[in-house]
Design a protein around this motif. Sequence first.
Motif: not given
Lengths: 230, 200
Positions: B187-188, A5, B159, A3, B198, A10, B191-192, B148, B194-195, A45, B3-4
């Motif tokens: 949300y984050h 940073p 999401f 991801d 995939l 984002r 998103m992670r 999702v 889902v990625k 996406l 995760l940032n």
Amino acid sequence: MTDCPDGTTRDLLPDFVHGRLGAAATARVTAHLAACASCADEVRLLRTVLSAAMATTPALDRARLVGALPAPPRAGVRPIDAVSGRPATGRAGARPGSASGASAWRWSTWRIAASVATIGIGGLSVVLLQRNGQAPSAIVATPTTVAASPAAPASGPVVAPSVAASPAGGSTTVAAVEAAEAAPLPAGGGMADLADEEVESLLHDIDNFDGVPDANPQPAVAVPRAGGVL
Amino acid sequence: MALNVSRKVPSDDQQPVGDDARRAADAADQALIARWLAGDERAATELVDRHADALARFAASMGERTDVEELVQDTLVRAFGSLDAFRGDSSLRTWLFTIERRLMLDRRRSERRRPERVSVEEGDAVTEFTALDGMVADEARVEVLAAVAALSPLQREVFTLRVTEGLSYREIAEIVGSTEGAARVHYHHAMRAVKERLHD
């Protein structure tokens, strides 16, 4: 892929996809996307999710939806809270915990009124019981005596109907039970209301009361004693 | 990489213009509500036009398939039944989503009490979206929707509201009964997830 940073950028990507960023922010995100493959992938996406959601949403019959709506409310009709389905107490659309001061005041008033009503009804009940000659304590615990004699005073105080055991014969005295049943329900009063003879009789009965259990448990099946008497 | 999730408030140039657009939309909704309350039933048509599609998208994204229109109708009927008490502390759309979400939760609870009906749970995501193959020609869309659908219900709500409807974290927090920071984290995480699905 890792991801990006840059969490601030984002966070803006969904707004970027929806076209809701100002000119400066849009330019900044666009420049960032040109240099950040991770965020560029994320934007692709997001657009795929958005288009898939549009494609899978069924078409609605607007006329049917509008036709099912209620008529505008008449003045004075109390609305129903749409989220909970209960009569509205505060303001619809208000955040939780932001009830108006008026509704909070009404709630406090109801609680105080309920408390006063409860205390009043309780006090009235006690007064009525006392007027009928029944001490409240008589309801809770009425002293029970052993009516050993049919001469129990009909108007005597606190003599409850009970199974009387004659100290002499050890059998139930029917007359005593009938006399006790005919007597009024136990009411207030005490030892001071008894005549001397009645007190002596009562003490005598108590002395001869065989209500204390034996130290050794009785057998479950009665064993005939000598003489064939149980 | 960890995760940032930044909690920093965006600077002025990063503020979404959506704030102004939302304020204008809220004002338009309030005007329509006032017209409807005054007896103008055409205002109801305009309000339905403005919000029904978003309600249908949210319902469909949450796994409702066959009863989407019925759910939207129930939401609107319930909302209009108490519209005279609506004062606009939140936006009308946020309020509508809150009502619809409550209705969906109630339906799922009642479906759990009726075992003869098959409810759509997380594990049913693949089956659910296999059926969409005919509706969505693009294979990538099917995969994304399946990813999702595999999210937890709360992540899926957050999401969807963020990506599909473009709501702010504050609005999402109001709808799901959470905090703005928690909505951002959900949300984050979503998103992670889902990625990762995939890229499997």
